[in-house]
Scaffold this motif. Structure first.
Motif, mmCIF file in Angstrom:
data_model
loop_
_atom_site.group_PDB
_atom_site.id
_atom_site.type_symbol
_atom_site.label_atom_id
_atom_site.label_comp_id
_atom_site.label_asym_id
_atom_site.label_seq_id
_atom_site.Cartn_x
_atom_site.Cartn_y
_atom_site.Cartn_z
ATOM 1 N N MET A 1 -75.412 -32.190 35.303
ATOM 2 C CA MET A 1 -76.304 -31.699 34.262
ATOM 3 C C MET A 1 -77.629 -32.468 34.368
ATOM 4 S SD MET A 1 -75.640 -31.040 30.206
ATOM 5 C CE MET A 1 -74.697 -32.439 29.819
ATOM 6 N N SER A 2 -78.711 -31.723 34.297
ATOM 7 C CA SER A 2 -80.018 -32.359 34.428
ATOM 8 C C SER A 2 -80.383 -33.106 33.143
ATOM 9 C CB SER A 2 -81.086 -31.320 34.744
ATOM 10 O OG SER A 2 -81.367 -30.553 33.598
ATOM 11 N N LYS A 3 -81.324 -34.008 33.289
ATOM 12 C CA LYS A 3 -81.748 -34.802 32.139
ATOM 13 C C LYS A 3 -82.382 -33.937 31.056
ATOM 14 C CE LYS A 3 -82.259 -39.221 34.326
ATOM 15 N NZ LYS A 3 -82.618 -40.533 33.872
ATOM 16 N N SER A 5 -81.681 -30.692 30.299
ATOM 17 C CA SER A 5 -80.656 -29.971 29.541
ATOM 18 C C SER A 5 -79.835 -30.942 28.698
ATOM 19 C CB SER A 5 -79.761 -29.149 30.457
ATOM 20 O OG SER A 5 -79.081 -29.989 31.360
ATOM 21 N N GLN A 6 -79.613 -32.147 29.194
ATOM 22 C CA GLN A 6 -78.909 -33.170 28.415
ATOM 23 C C GLN A 6 -79.712 -33.526 27.165
ATOM 24 O OE1 GLN A 6 -78.201 -36.820 30.517
ATOM 25 N NE2 GLN A 6 -77.182 -37.786 28.791
ATOM 26 N N PHE A 7 -81.025 -33.660 27.340
ATOM 27 C CA PHE A 7 -81.895 -33.964 26.202
ATOM 28 C C PHE A 7 -81.791 -32.886 25.130
ATOM 29 C CE2 PHE A 7 -85.993 -33.076 24.170
ATOM 30 C CZ PHE A 7 -86.162 -34.247 23.441
ATOM 31 N N ASN A 9 -79.374 -30.670 24.653
ATOM 32 C CA ASN A 9 -78.031 -30.651 24.062
ATOM 33 C C ASN A 9 -77.859 -31.773 23.050
ATOM 34 O OD1 ASN A 9 -77.144 -28.388 25.456
ATOM 35 N ND2 ASN A 9 -76.381 -29.584 27.182
ATOM 36 N N GLU A 10 -78.349 -32.961 23.377
ATOM 37 C CA GLU A 10 -78.261 -34.077 22.436
ATOM 38 C C GLU A 10 -79.145 -33.849 21.213
ATOM 39 O OE1 GLU A 10 -79.111 -37.599 24.673
ATOM 40 O OE2 GLU A 10 -77.246 -37.465 25.826
ATOM 41 N N SER A 11 -80.314 -33.264 21.418
ATOM 42 C CA SER A 11 -81.207 -32.954 20.291
ATOM 43 C C SER A 11 -80.547 -31.958 19.354
ATOM 44 C CB SER A 11 -82.529 -32.386 20.791
ATOM 45 O OG SER A 11 -83.211 -33.342 21.563
ATOM 46 N N LYS A 12 -79.918 -30.950 19.927
ATOM 47 C CA LYS A 12 -79.218 -29.934 19.134
ATOM 48 C C LYS A 12 -78.093 -30.579 18.324
ATOM 49 C CE LYS A 12 -77.434 -25.308 20.154
ATOM 50 N NZ LYS A 12 -76.986 -24.470 21.265
#
Length: 60
Positions: A1-3, A5-7, A9-12
Protein backbone atom coordinates in the motif's frame (compact mmCIF):
# COMPACT_ATOMS: atom_id res chain seq x y z
CA UNK A 1 0.00 0.00 0.00
CA UNK A 2 1.37 3.39 -0.95
CA UNK A 3 1.96 6.12 1.57
CA UNK A 4 -0.72 8.30 -0.03
CA UNK A 5 -3.46 5.68 0.24
CA UNK A 6 -2.30 4.86 3.78
CA UNK A 7 -2.58 8.54 4.67
CA UNK A 8 -6.14 8.75 3.34
CA UNK A 9 -7.19 5.54 5.07
CA UNK A 10 -5.79 6.74 8.39
CA UNK A 11 -7.39 10.17 7.92
CA UNK A 12 -10.74 8.51 7.25
CA UNK A 13 -10.37 6.41 10.40
CA UNK A 14 -9.54 9.48 12.50
CA UNK A 15 -12.53 11.40 11.13
CA UNK A 16 -14.81 8.58 12.28
CA UNK A 17 -13.59 9.23 15.84
CA UNK A 18 -14.49 12.91 15.77
CA UNK A 19 -17.42 13.95 17.94
CA UNK A 20 -19.17 16.60 15.88
CA UNK A 21 -21.12 19.32 17.73
CA UNK A 22 -24.88 19.29 17.54
CA UNK A 23 -26.74 21.87 15.50
CA UNK A 24 -27.89 23.60 18.70
CA UNK A 25 -24.29 23.86 19.93
CA UNK A 26 -23.17 25.39 16.63
CA UNK A 27 -26.06 27.88 16.55
CA UNK A 28 -25.37 28.87 20.14
CA UNK A 29 -21.66 29.39 19.42
CA UNK A 30 -22.42 31.47 16.33
CA UNK A 31 -24.75 33.69 18.35
CA UNK A 32 -22.02 34.26 20.96
CA UNK A 33 -19.49 35.16 18.26
CA UNK A 34 -21.88 37.59 16.51
CA UNK A 35 -22.89 39.34 19.75
CA UNK A 36 -19.27 39.56 20.92
CA UNK A 37 -18.20 40.98 17.56
CA UNK A 38 -20.93 43.63 17.67
CA UNK A 39 -20.05 44.63 21.24
CA UNK A 40 -16.33 44.89 20.45
CA UNK A 41 -17.09 46.91 17.30
CA UNK A 42 -19.22 49.35 19.30
CA UNK A 43 -16.55 49.73 22.00
CA UNK A 44 -13.81 50.30 19.42
CA UNK A 45 -16.00 52.79 17.55
CA UNK A 46 -16.65 54.74 20.74
CA UNK A 47 -12.94 54.74 21.62
CA UNK A 48 -12.06 55.92 18.12
CA UNK A 49 -14.61 58.71 18.36
CA UNK A 50 -13.39 59.74 21.83
CA UNK A 51 -9.73 59.82 20.81
CA UNK A 52 -10.52 61.69 17.59
CA UNK A 53 -12.45 64.34 19.51
CA UNK A 54 -9.73 64.57 22.17
CA UNK A 55 -7.04 65.16 19.53
CA UNK A 56 -9.22 67.73 17.76
CA UNK A 57 -9.70 69.53 21.08
CA UNK A 58 -5.97 69.46 21.83
CA UNK A 59 -5.00 70.71 18.37
CA UNK A 60 -7.13 73.86 18.62
Amino acid sequence: MSKISQFFNESKAELRKVVWPSRDDVVSSVKVVIVSTIIIAIVLGLLDFAFTEAFRFLMK
